[in-house]
Motif scaffolding. Structure first.
Motif, PDB file in Angstrom:
ATOM      1  N   LEU A 242       0.824  -1.213   0.000  1.00 24.25           N
ATOM      2  CA  LEU A 242       0.000   0.000   0.000  1.00 24.25           C
ATOM      3  C   LEU A 242       0.854   1.257   0.000  1.00 24.25           C
ATOM      4  O   LEU A 242       0.502   2.272  -0.613  1.00 24.25           O
ATOM      5  CB  LEU A 242      -0.922  -0.004   1.221  1.00 24.25           C
ATOM      6  CG  LEU A 242      -2.125  -0.936   1.167  1.00 24.25           C
ATOM      7  CD1 LEU A 242      -2.889  -0.895   2.479  1.00 24.25           C
ATOM      8  CD2 LEU A 242      -3.049  -0.584   0.001  1.00 24.25           C
ATOM      9  N   SER A 243       1.994   1.200   0.694  1.00 22.18           N
ATOM     10  CA  SER A 243       2.914   2.343   0.707  1.00 22.18           C
ATOM     11  C   SER A 243       3.429   2.629  -0.702  1.00 22.18           C
ATOM     12  O   SER A 243       3.543   3.784  -1.122  1.00 22.18           O
ATOM     13  CB  SER A 243       4.075   2.051   1.655  1.00 22.18           C
ATOM     14  OG  SER A 243       5.036   3.073   1.602  1.00 22.18           O
ATOM     15  N   SER A 246       0.773   4.379  -2.716  1.00 19.51           N
ATOM     16  CA  SER A 246       0.699   5.813  -2.381  1.00 19.51           C
ATOM     17  C   SER A 246       1.806   6.604  -3.080  1.00 19.51           C
ATOM     18  O   SER A 246       1.570   7.674  -3.653  1.00 19.51           O
ATOM     19  CB  SER A 246       0.809   6.002  -0.868  1.00 19.51           C
ATOM     20  OG  SER A 246      -0.277   5.397  -0.203  1.00 19.51           O
ATOM     21  N   LYS A 247       3.035   6.056  -3.035  1.00 20.24           N
ATOM     22  CA  LYS A 247       4.170   6.728  -3.688  1.00 20.24           C
ATOM     23  C   LYS A 247       3.962   6.816  -5.197  1.00 20.24           C
ATOM     24  O   LYS A 247       4.322   7.807  -5.836  1.00 20.24           O
ATOM     25  CB  LYS A 247       5.463   5.988  -3.375  1.00 20.24           C
ATOM     26  CG  LYS A 247       5.920   6.132  -1.922  1.00 20.24           C
ATOM     27  CD  LYS A 247       7.148   5.291  -1.652  1.00 20.24           C
ATOM     28  CE  LYS A 247       7.562   5.405  -0.181  1.00 20.24           C
ATOM     29  NZ  LYS A 247       8.687   4.487   0.155  1.00 20.24           N
ATOM     30  N   GLU A 250       1.595   9.567  -5.879  1.00 20.87           N
ATOM     31  CA  GLU A 250       2.260  10.857  -5.640  1.00 20.87           C
ATOM     32  C   GLU A 250       3.116  11.270  -6.823  1.00 20.87           C
ATOM     33  O   GLU A 250       3.305  12.454  -7.094  1.00 20.87           O
ATOM     34  CB  GLU A 250       3.132  10.764  -4.383  1.00 20.87           C
ATOM     35  CG  GLU A 250       2.348  10.765  -3.070  1.00 20.87           C
ATOM     36  CD  GLU A 250       3.230  10.446  -1.876  1.00 20.87           C
ATOM     37  OE1 GLU A 250       4.474  10.432  -2.048  1.00 20.87           O
ATOM     38  OE2 GLU A 250       2.689  10.205  -0.780  1.00 20.87           O
TER      39      GLU A 250
END
Length: 420
Positions: A242-243, A246-247, A250
């Motif tokens: 999930l991280s 997100s990146k 972004e």
């Protein structure tokens, strides 16, 4: 050109050659061939470049019969076989799976004294890699370098993919390191190795490649992120996955159907059914087009989680919207019911599938036969296995194993031994 002809203007060979070039650019090979015939009727010999255009157009259309005919006509007109024509024909042979014919043509032009260029080598090496002849690919690569031709990233990437496909990881890494040292590696080069490591559960090795890519000022692509998300999902590290999502967002990289489906599958593998379904809702809300890949992942995930009835309800809702499922979706449901011991529900799903016009495959039959054998209904299993052969569906080892197991349970060792 047509207007000029209609007005009775006298058009010379150069104008005809231009018209042929335009027709070939449009891949209108019928017009191109007709113009060639007109030129010959007028007593002109089309130039080598004109013939080359027509040959290449036919190759792009994968019409090797006509491409070879025009090549022979070109040679018959007094032109020699050019490197461009030969390379185009090699590419055509590769596209049709005639790898040996491409190699024979290569050997022929070398014997004629033509010097292959980087495009010729790239076409042949890519063909070798596609058909798994990595020994010949390596030999051609060595020949290319010995001839003083600097490898291109296209050729290097073909070799890396070929080595990985053949299971030659060490050779792929060696080729990768050479590309990085030479400064020609691009994001596709890095992605190939990362994909291999992530699919194999070697996330730490993939991370080393990722760091090397970033350190060499190459921006990760959506595929790079998808690879790393896949690797973490396979290891059950959903927080890291999930991280990465997100990146990725972004960086203004769009998460696609593959991104979300990997995450959905990751949650199912970890036994977190509700999280998987929430991720599906997030995917739908983000406007990403949903494909069979996602639907089948959800249905299969629900079935493996012991929620086959929920999977069937999910499929029914989809079908009410006009969705036509693939055989894979029904196979998951039939297998799910069979594993839950609900053989009648499995048969009902099978009947529904057949009524919908979806043909069962070997997996469908195997699930049902396995279910019958486990419930000691060997006669019904044999009936289905006969139906398989009647419909031209070949038995695989799983069908044999299920039937042998069924006969053994009935102590019918003679029939079991005969099948074995």
């Amino acid at each position: 050109f047509s207007e000029a002809k209609a007005r009775g203007l006298v058009l010379d060979a150069a104008v005809y050659s231009t018209a042929v070039h335009v027709a070939c650019h449009k891949l209108d090979t019928d017009d191109a061939s007709e113009l060639l015939k007109e030129m010959k009727r007028k007593g002109w010999i089309p130039s080598e470049g004109t013939y080359t255009n027509v040959v290449c157009a036919y190759v792009k259309q994968r019409n090797m019969v006509e491409a070879l005919r025009i090549k022979d006509e070109m040679i018959g007109s007094g032109h020699s076989l050019s490197l461009v024509v030969a390379t185009s024909l090699m590419k055509g042979y590769n596209l049709q799976g005639q790898f040996i014919a491409a190699l024979d043509l290569f050997n022929d032009i070398v014997a004629r004294g033509l010097n292959p260029n980087k495009v010729t080598y790239a076409v042949l090496i890519e063909g070798c890699c596609r058909y798994g002849n990595m020994e010949k690919a390596s030999e051609l690569y060595t020949m290319m370098k010995f001839a003083g031709i600097r490898p291109t990233v296209y050729t290097v990437n073909s070799l890396i993919r070929g080595f990985l496909k053949a299971g030659l990881l060490d050779e792929a890494i060696k080729q990768f390191d050479e590309a990085v040292d030479a400064g020609i590696a691009n994001v596709f080069t890095y992605n190939s190795l990362m994909s291999c490591f992530c699919k194999g559960g070697k996330v730490n090795d993939a991370l080393i490649i990722w760091d090397k890519m970033v350190n060499n000022s190459i921006e990760p692509s959506a595929v790079s992120y998808n690879n790393m998300i896949l690797g973490n999902c396979r290891q059950g590290n959903m927080e890291a996955a999930l991280s990465l999502l997100s990146k990725m967002l972004e960086k203004n990289l769009k998460a696609n159907v593959y991104t979300y489906t990997i995450l959905i599958d990751g949650y199912f593998r970890k036994g977190e059914k509700d999280q998987a379904l929430r991720m599906f809702d997030q995917m739908a809300a983000s406007g990403v087009p949903i494909t069979d890949f996602t639907y089948n992942t959800i249905i299969n995930g629900l079935c493996k989680a012991g929620s086959t009835s929920e999977a069937k309800s999910f499929l029914n809702k989809l079908m009410h919207t006009g969705y036509t499922p693939l055989v894979m979706a029904y196979n998951s449901i039939i297998d799910g019911y069979e594993k839950e011991g609900a053989i009648n529900s499995a048969l009902a799903a099978y009947a529904e599938m057949c009524e919908s016009g979806i043909s069962p495959n070997v997996v469908t039959y195997t699930c049902l036969i396995n279910g019958y054998c486990k419930s000691n209904q060997i006669d019904l299993a044999l009936k289905l296995s006969t139906e398989m052969r009647t419909k031209g569906v070949a038995w695989d080892i799983t069908v044999y194993s299920a039937l042998i197991d069924g006969f053994c349970k009935r102590r019918d060792m003679e029939s079991a031994r005969e099948l074995f």
